[in-house]
Motif scaffolding. Structure first.
Motif, PDB file in Angstrom:
ATOM      1  N   GLN A 122     -52.511 -23.198  89.420  1.00 28.27           N
ATOM      2  CA  GLN A 122     -52.296 -23.865  90.698  1.00 28.27           C
ATOM      3  C   GLN A 122     -52.506 -22.879  91.838  1.00 28.27           C
ATOM      4  OE1 GLN A 122     -48.247 -25.257  89.867  1.00 28.27           O
ATOM      5  NE2 GLN A 122     -49.028 -27.340  89.768  1.00 28.27           N
ATOM      6  N   VAL A 123     -53.266 -23.326  92.825  1.00 23.61           N
ATOM      7  CA  VAL A 123     -53.555 -22.503  93.999  1.00 23.61           C
ATOM      8  C   VAL A 123     -52.962 -23.197  95.216  1.00 23.61           C
ATOM      9  CG1 VAL A 123     -55.336 -21.374  95.367  1.00 23.61           C
ATOM     10  CG2 VAL A 123     -55.712 -21.788  92.925  1.00 23.61           C
ATOM     11  N   PHE A 124     -52.117 -22.480  95.952  1.00 28.05           N
ATOM     12  CA  PHE A 124     -51.452 -23.029  97.137  1.00 28.05           C
ATOM     13  C   PHE A 124     -51.931 -22.293  98.377  1.00 28.05           C
ATOM     14  CE2 PHE A 124     -48.684 -24.060  93.666  1.00 28.05           C
ATOM     15  CZ  PHE A 124     -48.059 -25.255  94.005  1.00 28.05           C
ATOM     16  N   GLY A 125     -52.205 -23.052  99.434  1.00 28.22           N
ATOM     17  CA  GLY A 125     -52.424 -22.480 100.757  1.00 28.22           C
ATOM     18  C   GLY A 125     -51.200 -22.795 101.595  1.00 28.22           C
ATOM     19  N   VAL A 126     -50.408 -21.778 101.939  1.00 27.39           N
ATOM     20  CA  VAL A 126     -49.083 -22.024 102.515  1.00 27.39           C
ATOM     21  C   VAL A 126     -48.842 -21.168 103.760  1.00 27.39           C
ATOM     22  CG1 VAL A 126     -48.119 -22.607 100.252  1.00 27.39           C
ATOM     23  CG2 VAL A 126     -48.004 -20.246 101.062  1.00 27.39           C
ATOM     24  N   ASP A 127     -47.771 -21.542 104.476  1.00 24.17           N
ATOM     25  CA  ASP A 127     -47.250 -20.709 105.551  1.00 24.17           C
ATOM     26  C   ASP A 127     -45.751 -20.524 105.307  1.00 24.17           C
ATOM     27  OD1 ASP A 127     -46.122 -23.132 106.212  1.00 24.17           O
ATOM     28  OD2 ASP A 127     -47.392 -23.473 107.957  1.00 24.17           O
ATOM     29  N   ILE A 173     -50.999  -5.016  91.254  1.00 25.99           N
ATOM     30  CA  ILE A 173     -50.883  -4.797  92.699  1.00 25.99           C
ATOM     31  C   ILE A 173     -52.131  -4.093  93.239  1.00 25.99           C
ATOM     32  CG2 ILE A 173     -49.505  -3.743  94.521  1.00 25.99           C
ATOM     33  CD1 ILE A 173     -48.149  -6.070  93.084  1.00 25.99           C
ATOM     34  N   ASN A 174     -52.668  -4.699  94.317  1.00 26.58           N
ATOM     35  CA  ASN A 174     -53.872  -4.213  95.008  1.00 26.58           C
ATOM     36  C   ASN A 174     -55.160  -4.390  94.196  1.00 26.58           C
ATOM     37  OD1 ASN A 174     -52.519  -3.423  97.389  1.00 26.58           O
ATOM     38  ND2 ASN A 174     -51.922  -1.470  96.432  1.00 26.58           N
ATOM     39  N   LYS A 175     -55.064  -5.084  93.061  1.00 18.17           N
ATOM     40  CA  LYS A 175     -56.271  -5.418  92.309  1.00 18.17           C
ATOM     41  C   LYS A 175     -56.910  -6.676  92.910  1.00 18.17           C
ATOM     42  CE  LYS A 175     -55.978  -2.190  89.156  1.00 18.17           C
ATOM     43  NZ  LYS A 175     -55.644  -2.512  87.762  1.00 18.17           N
ATOM     44  N   LYS A 176     -58.156  -6.956  92.527  1.00 16.12           N
ATOM     45  CA  LYS A 176     -58.896  -8.087  93.077  1.00 16.12           C
ATOM     46  C   LYS A 176     -58.847  -9.296  92.134  1.00 16.12           C
ATOM     47  CE  LYS A 176     -60.339  -5.884  96.730  1.00 16.12           C
ATOM     48  NZ  LYS A 176     -59.893  -6.252  98.106  1.00 16.12           N
ATOM     49  N   VAL A 177     -58.720 -10.467  92.749  1.00 11.91           N
ATOM     50  CA  VAL A 177     -58.792 -11.739  92.018  1.00 11.91           C
ATOM     51  C   VAL A 177     -59.813 -12.606  92.732  1.00 11.91           C
ATOM     52  CG1 VAL A 177     -57.554 -13.851  91.405  1.00 11.91           C
ATOM     53  CG2 VAL A 177     -56.408 -11.649  91.209  1.00 11.91           C
ATOM     54  N   GLU A 178     -60.720 -13.215  91.970  1.00 10.59           N
ATOM     55  CA  GLU A 178     -61.713 -14.102  92.580  1.00 10.59           C
ATOM     56  C   GLU A 178     -61.255 -15.551  92.479  1.00 10.59           C
ATOM     57  OE1 GLU A 178     -65.750 -13.807  91.463  1.00 10.59           O
ATOM     58  OE2 GLU A 178     -65.969 -11.722  92.122  1.00 10.59           O
ATOM     59  N   ILE A 179     -61.252 -16.250  93.631  1.00 12.00           N
ATOM     60  CA  ILE A 179     -60.912 -17.666  93.680  1.00 12.00           C
ATOM     61  C   ILE A 179     -62.091 -18.388  94.324  1.00 12.00           C
ATOM     62  CG2 ILE A 179     -59.288 -19.394  94.539  1.00 12.00           C
ATOM     63  CD1 ILE A 179     -57.167 -17.208  94.651  1.00 12.00           C
ATOM     64  N   GLY A 214     -54.367 -20.232 106.394  1.00 12.55           N
ATOM     65  CA  GLY A 214     -55.532 -20.068 107.261  1.00 12.55           C
ATOM     66  C   GLY A 214     -56.801 -19.704 106.513  1.00 12.55           C
ATOM     67  N   VAL A 215     -56.691 -19.202 105.287  1.00  7.86           N
ATOM     68  CA  VAL A 215     -57.866 -18.781 104.549  1.00  7.86           C
ATOM     69  C   VAL A 215     -58.442 -19.908 103.705  1.00  7.86           C
ATOM     70  CG1 VAL A 215     -56.840 -17.993 102.356  1.00  7.86           C
ATOM     71  CG2 VAL A 215     -58.747 -16.711 103.363  1.00  7.86           C
ATOM     72  N   TRP A 216     -57.765 -21.038 103.701  1.00  5.78           N
ATOM     73  CA  TRP A 216     -58.195 -22.142 102.845  1.00  5.78           C
ATOM     74  C   TRP A 216     -59.637 -22.613 103.113  1.00  5.78           C
ATOM     75  CZ3 TRP A 216     -55.675 -23.415  98.584  1.00  5.78           C
ATOM     76  CH2 TRP A 216     -56.010 -24.594  97.911  1.00  5.78           C
ATOM     77  N   PRO A 217     -60.059 -22.714 104.370  1.00  4.92           N
ATOM     78  CA  PRO A 217     -61.451 -23.151 104.613  1.00  4.92           C
ATOM     79  C   PRO A 217     -62.493 -22.254 103.956  1.00  4.92           C
ATOM     80  CG  PRO A 217     -60.172 -23.297 106.618  1.00  4.92           C
ATOM     81  CD  PRO A 217     -59.323 -22.562 105.629  1.00  4.92           C
ATOM     82  N   LEU A 218     -62.152 -20.978 103.694  1.00  4.33           N
ATOM     83  CA  LEU A 218     -63.109 -20.073 103.070  1.00  4.33           C
ATOM     84  C   LEU A 218     -63.413 -20.477 101.633  1.00  4.33           C
ATOM     85  CD1 LEU A 218     -61.821 -16.600 104.345  1.00  4.33           C
ATOM     86  CD2 LEU A 218     -63.718 -17.974 105.233  1.00  4.33           C
ATOM     87  N   ILE A 219     -62.442 -21.088 100.970  1.00  7.25           N
ATOM     88  CA  ILE A 219     -62.665 -21.430  99.568  1.00  7.25           C
ATOM     89  C   ILE A 219     -62.902 -22.924  99.356  1.00  7.25           C
ATOM     90  CG2 ILE A 219     -61.313 -19.484  98.718  1.00  7.25           C
ATOM     91  CD1 ILE A 219     -59.020 -21.397  98.141  1.00  7.25           C
TER      92      ILE A 219
END
Length: 408
Positions: A122-127, A173-179, A214-219
């Motif tokens: 599950q991927v959440f875009g939250v504030d 921590i500080n590793k990269k994950v691609e979504i 705010g980053v949701w439009p990128l994905i």
């Protein structure tokens, strides 16, 4: 009556071991019933809080297509929702039933990840509004700040299940994950923070990812929220608050849009009724099984009372010779049977509560003692004494004084 109760206690205390063994069937039966009812009530309350109220009196208002399942359930995204005006949100939050509102994005599916053990990451875009309603506990790294949550920074917080699957060595921590082909830096590892430690939310093993809204439009290419969580002021208003929010949101949609999709909530009342019906049927089944112990206990009470009448035949003869009437003798032995089973009932209630409390230690769920069940158990234990003590009491009252005095 008080004299009969005093004599009953004297008789019970003069044969302590025999009395305890006689009460054992009643104690086991009552304890089983109390423990079963408490467990079922605790489990029912746990399900209501974790499934129906999402653990904190919240309900999701979901935008979905009419007449079918949501598109993209097995892909990464849901039906794209139209923008929501500030006036609509203000109308929802101003309602006295509403304690909080969170607009967020939710997508789930396996297409964006190379995961093997879980069906739906599950991927959440939250504030920050989301975490005010659904707090988490950071176990590694540093939680995203309000500024980061409101930005377009490509950072992510992942739960421990996601860490275990994506980073088997444990160093995330500080590793990269691609979504969806976009790289995100892992800022923190989290676990769910329970609103109530007595509530068991379950361990589903689903990887969870929290991104800044705010980053949701990128994905995904759009920024309108796909999910709206409404937190009610109490569990009694969850359904009403959700329907109120859905009505206001639908009222803000164009008619052409309503023909294709609309906001809706799950009918919690139907879920609650089905759960209650299942729990009642299960309680009756287990209660019936436990009642067998009470039947065995009642037979034991009848047996020991017959023995007591035989042992005290001369005592009965003397009382009758001094003018005691049949009903006096009958009520004396009947009172003794009722006192015996009532003591067993009280001990059974205490044992049942203890068992239920002990179970909650090993299987986290609310500890709830049903007052009606306790009262019913005590009344039932007294009824067992009356029913199974009646025959020995009648036998004692019918003894003839001459025969009783001659008995050795």
């Amino acid at each position: 009556m008080l004299e009969n109760i005093r004599i009953s206690f004297q008789s019970i205390l003069s044969h302590k071991l025999r009395s305890i063994l006689t009460m054992l069937g009643v104690i086991i039966g009552i304890a089983a019933i109390i423990a079963i009812v408490s467990m079922i009530k605790g489990q029912s309350e746990q399900l209501k809080q974790s499934m129906i109220g999402m653990g904190n009196n919240s309900i999701n208002v979901v935008y979905q297509q009419n007449g079918g399942e949501e598109e993209g359930f097995h892909e990464l995204s849901y039906t794209t929702a139209p923008p929501i005006s500030d006036e609509t949100i203000e109308s929802i939050t101003s309602d006295p039933m509403v304690k909080g509102v969170s607009l967020y994005h939710l997508a789930e599916g396996v297409t964006a990840f190379h995961l093997t053990n879980s069906a739906y990451p599950q991927v959440f875009g939250v504030d920050q509004d989301y975490f005010n309603m659904f707090p988490i506990r950071i176990t590694e790294g540093k939680a995203l700040t309000d500024k980061e949550l409101g930005s377009k920074h490509q950072v992510v917080m992942i739960n421990e299940d996601a860490r275990d699957e994506l980073f088997p060595d444990g160093d995330a921590i500080n590793k990269k994950v691609e979504i969806n082909g976009m790289p995100f830096r892992v800022a923190a590892i989290f676990t769910e923070k329970k609103q109530d430690e007595s509530v068991y939310y379950g361990e589903y093993g689903n990887p969870i990812f929290y991104l800044p809204k705010g980053v949701w439009p990128l994905i995904e290419g759009f920024d309108a929220p796909t999910q709206i969580a409404v937190q009610a002021d109490s569990s009694d208003h969850i359904q009403e608050a959700g329907m109120m929010a859905a009505d206001l949101l639908n009222a803000s949609l164009p008619e052409a849009e309503l023909e294709k999709a609309e906001y809706s909530v799950t009918n919690l009342q139907e879920i609650a009724e089905e759960m209650e019906s299942f729990n009642q049927a299960f309680a009756l089944l287990l209660g019936g099984i436990a009642s067998i112990s009470l039947l065995v206990g009642g037979i034991g009470v009848m047996n020991i009372m017959l023995v007591s009448v035989t042992e005290r035949t001369r005592e009965i003869g003397i009382k009758k010779a001094l003018g005691a009437k049949r009903r006096v003798i009958l009520f004396q032995f009947l009172t003794e049977a009722v006192v015996l089973t009532s003591l067993g009932g009280i001990l059974g209630v205490l044992a049942g509560c203890g068992i239920a409390k002990l179970i909650t230690v090993f299987y986290p769920m609310p500890f709830i003692v049903s007052v009606p069940a306790v009262a019913g158990a005590l009344i039932f234990s007294m009824a067992v004494g009356i029913i199974f003590g009646l025959l020995p009491s009648i036998k004692a009252s019918k003894l003839q004084p001459v025969d009783a005095l001659r008995y050795e």
